[in-house]
Design a protein around this motif. Structure first.
Motif: not given
Length: 227
Positions: A59-75
């Motif tokens: 979704f992020a790579a194709n500019e699709v409006s979606a939920l923000p996500f992360t794999t980082s516990s710091e984030q």
């Protein structure tokens, strides 16, 4: 004309069975379900699971409006410090809210392969897509008489049902669903989309490559196929 064949690893799916039975009745010949395609047939794929991390990255790579996500516990820590709610998704190939741990601002951070920032939503929709065609737009609504249910996770286990009557579609809903549906090679897609009415904002939650279907929805898929 080539005869249809339903190809899936989910041969025990009730939705797939209903679809096969409906097609068989409508077309006048038996439409088989199989794990593998067959030459000389119009092979329709039901199910092509892309895990949630793959979906969010796509979704992020194709500019699709979606939920923000992360794999980082710091984030995640930063999000929680900002008084946000975060979903720790401990299972990346699940449905019906399985594997979700809701992290409140004061919650300890649990280990998970991916996390999503919760976004408030007035409404949530399930848009059924066959190939590149919208089949049906349903709204997830709480069953009447139910109180004290968590509206942040809207699934059948949490007291929500799919409704088709009186659905008011926000502008851009169908376009977003079609764009997001391309994340999977399945011919049958159920795109879950949230709508924040205050911000007039749509965002994709996930795409189901083997969506549940029954009743009118099955018939709508059949009509889309034979058209």
């Amino acid at each position: 004309m080539l005869k249809y064949r339903l190809v899936s690893k989910k041969l025990g799916s009730g939705s797939l069975k209903r679809l096969a039975e409906g097609l068989s009745t409508t077309l006048g010949y038996r439409v088989f379900r199989s794990r593998s395609p067959r030459s000389g047939r119009e092979n329709l794929v039901y199910g092509d699971c892309k895990d949630k991390l793959f979906q969010y990255e796509w979704f992020a790579a194709n500019e699709v409006s979606a939920l923000p996500f992360t794999t980082s516990s710091e984030q995640v820590a930063e999000w929680l410090a900002g008084n946000n709610v975060v979903f720790a998704r401990t299972l990346t190939r699940s449905s019906e809210g399985k594997g979700i741990i809701v992290l409140e601002p004061e919650s300890p951070i649990v280990s998970a392969p991916v996390y999503t920032l919760y976004r408030k939503k007035k409404k949530e929709f399930r848009v059924h897509v066959y190939k590149d065609q919208i089949v049906a737009v349903l709204e997830k609504r709480k069953k009447k008489g139910l109180d004290n249910v968590d509206s942040r996770i809207r699934n059948t286990a949490n007291g929500y049902v799919f409704c088709r009557d009186g659905v008011v579609e926000p502008e851009g809903l169908r376009e977003l669903a079609l764009k997001a549906s391309k994340v999977t090679n399945s011919h049958f897609k159920g795109v879950d989309i949230g709508f924040n009415e205050k911000l007039n904002s749509l965002f994709v939650i996930e795409v189901n490559s083997a969506p549940g279907m029954e009743g009118t929805t099955v018939q709508q898929y059949i009509e889309a196929i034979i058209s």
